[in-house]
Design a protein around this motif. Structure first.
Motif, short mmCIF file in Angstrom:
data_model
loop_
_atom_site.label_atom_id
_atom_site.label_comp_id
_atom_site.label_asym_id
_atom_site.label_seq_id
_atom_site.Cartn_x
_atom_site.Cartn_y
_atom_site.Cartn_z
N PHE A 89 25.91 5.21 -71.35
CA PHE A 89 25.04 5.24 -69.98
C PHE A 89 24.79 6.81 -69.35
N VAL A 92 22.82 8.16 -71.16
CA VAL A 92 21.15 8.52 -70.58
C VAL A 92 21.00 8.75 -69.24
N VAL A 95 19.99 12.83 -69.77
CA VAL A 95 18.76 12.92 -70.81
C VAL A 95 17.37 12.89 -69.07
N LEU A 96 18.06 11.84 -68.62
CA LEU A 96 17.70 11.99 -67.33
C LEU A 96 17.27 13.31 -66.23
N VAL A 98 18.36 16.38 -67.53
CA VAL A 98 17.22 17.61 -68.50
C VAL A 98 15.59 16.85 -68.05
N HIS A 99 15.20 15.30 -67.92
CA HIS A 99 14.50 15.87 -67.94
C HIS A 99 13.46 16.16 -66.06
N GLY A 101 14.87 18.25 -64.52
CA GLY A 101 15.06 19.90 -64.84
C GLY A 101 13.54 20.03 -65.05
N GLU A 271 19.67 22.01 -69.73
CA GLU A 271 19.25 21.59 -71.53
C GLU A 271 20.47 21.87 -72.06
N LEU A 275 23.35 19.21 -74.15
CA LEU A 275 23.16 19.10 -75.69
C LEU A 275 24.84 18.95 -75.84
N HIS A 278 25.65 15.85 -75.01
CA HIS A 278 25.19 14.65 -76.13
C HIS A 278 25.76 13.77 -77.20
#
Lengths: 294, 142
Positions: A89, A92, A95-96, A98-99, A101, A271, A275, A278
């Motif tokens: 979680f 997730v 990555v949200l 990053v999105h 951003g 980002e 990396l 993740h």
């Protein structure tokens, strides 16, 4: 500048442009992660080699069957599932972030970075509890001198060998000292103070009778010493990555709040931190496989 | 809110980030589902402990390992956006990882060989390995 689709037949290596189409920093982050993957891979494969070289290895369903506030309930896989879902979680939410951003939405990045940091702290807390539980555990196992004693799970002790038969237990109890017998008897009574005082007054034979007739007695051989070293070493190295990931994420959160990335015109640092974060989740997927599932 | 823009000579073609969050949540559910299947297989091994043959246990463990590789693929490809990068970058990361194929096979085989040497007194007592394996299994059943 609008988004450009990459024309087919682009000559990447003819000069004048980066053949990877990403910044230097991001390429180097990928190479660092690749080398780190080999480090973790080497640790896990070394663990596998030792595990394959012995006849009996600790059964993860017996070692990792506890859950906070659940007492002595037998709950294999439950706690580690919780830890796995916490980390998925938090991946997730990362990555949200990053999105957000990508769309230059500072408030969105702040919100999701904050949630990612909380996930990381939650995971580390779970790990701290699990380590404490193993390091302070009390398990009746055969010691190297053939006597029966009480062992925790540490880098120097592994009580998770094959089960002892009743005859083996009786023989081992005969070799145990009075102190060892008192310790075993107290463990079987969950170490309540009054009982502990009582049992120390009993004779060795009375203690042996009490222990060998106890329904709660579950005695095992000692397992290979390497188990604790590999478990604490690899989960510790992973935990250290989670810890440094949380620190990096906190720095990114503060830099976002201070508006550094808005001034820069892009959120590429998020980002790069993403990396790394993740990757930490990726390694856990394999630690989960090697230590808990198989 | 405008899309971010890199003033960077290393980035010739700006990446396309116009998509929504739908794909992210889809991958979250895929990862959760794969984890739940892994846990179900793990519980199957636990519940049937001692009743299963060597081949069943090994193939279940292999299935769990394959599901793990699938999870790794989704994390790297979607969450880490490696799938969106140009082929040159993908290959420079993925090709070196092929070394793991040799690494895993060679070292696990080495571990297994050590077990055989231990159980047969360095080969001087052949056919002991299976016998010890049997005894261990019998003990585990009690």
């Amino acid at each position: 500048m609008s988004t450009t689709a990459i024309p087919s037949g682009t000559k990447w290596w003819s000069g004048g442009k980066s053949p990877f189409n990403v910044s230097y920093g991001k390429v180097m982050m990928w190479y660092f992660l690749m080398s780190d993957a080999f480090t973790f891979g080497a640790f896990l494969i070394s663990y596998g080699t030792i595990r394959f070289s012995v006849n009996h290895w600790a059964d993860p369903n017996h070692v990792f069957n506890a859950f906070p506030f659940a007492g002595h309930a037998n709950l294999p896989l439950a706690f580690v599932s919780l830890m796995t879902f916490i980390l998925i979680f938090s991946s997730v939410t990362m990555v949200l972030a990053v999105h957000e951003g990508h769309h230059m939405n500072r408030k969105g990045v702040e919100k999701y970075m904050f949630m990612t940091i909380l996930g990381g702290i939650a995971f580390l807390s779970c790990q701290a509890w699990e380590w404490t539980h193993l390091l302070t555990g009390e398990h009746v196992a055969m010691l190297s001198d053939g006597s029966l004693g009480v062992l925790p799970t540490t880098v120097k002790a592994n009580p998770w060998g094959a089960d002892l038969s009743h005859t083996e237990i009786l023989a081992a109890l005969q070799k145990s000292t009075h102190e060892q017998l008192v310790e075993i008897a107290s463990t079987l009574h969950h170490g309540t103070q009054a009982v502990a005082h009582n049992v120390s007054a009993l004779s060795n034979q009375e203690l042996i009778n009490q222990i060998s007739n106890s329904e709660l007695l579950h005695a095992t051989h000692s397992g290979p010493i390497a188990f604790g070293g590999y478990f604490f070493g690899i989960t510790g190295f992973h935990g250290f990555h989670v810890f440094s990931g949380v620190i990096i994420n906190i720095v990114m959160y503060l830099k976002t709040k201070l508006g550094h990335f808005d001034q820069r015109g892009h959120y590429e640092m998020i980002e790069k931190a993403g990396l790394y974060w993740h990757f930490v989740d990726l390694v856990w997927v394999f630690v989960f496989l090697c230590f808990y599932l198989v | 809110m405008s899309a971010q823009h890199f003033d960077n000579p290393e980035i010739t073609f700006q990446p396309d980030h116009s998509g929504g969050t739908g794909k992210i949540w889809k991958i979250f559910w895929v990862l959760s589902l794969l984890t739940i299947i892994e846990l179900a297989l793990g519980f199957f091994l636990y519940a049937k402990h001692g009743d299963l043959g060597y081949v069943t246990v090994l193939s279940t463990k292999c299935a769990i390992a394959i599901l793990t590789l699938a999870k790794a693929y989704y994390i790297v490809s979607v969450f880490m956006h490696l799938g969106d990068e140009v082929r040159n970058l993908i290959m420079t990361i993925v090709v070196p990882l092929v070394l793991f194929v040799w690494f895993i096979i060679a070292f696990l085989a080495d571990g297994n060989s050590w077990k055989n040497l231990r159980n047969t007194n360095a080969g001087s007592k052949p056919n002991q390995t299976e016998q010890i394996q049997k005894e261990t299994n019998e003990k585990a059943e009690h």
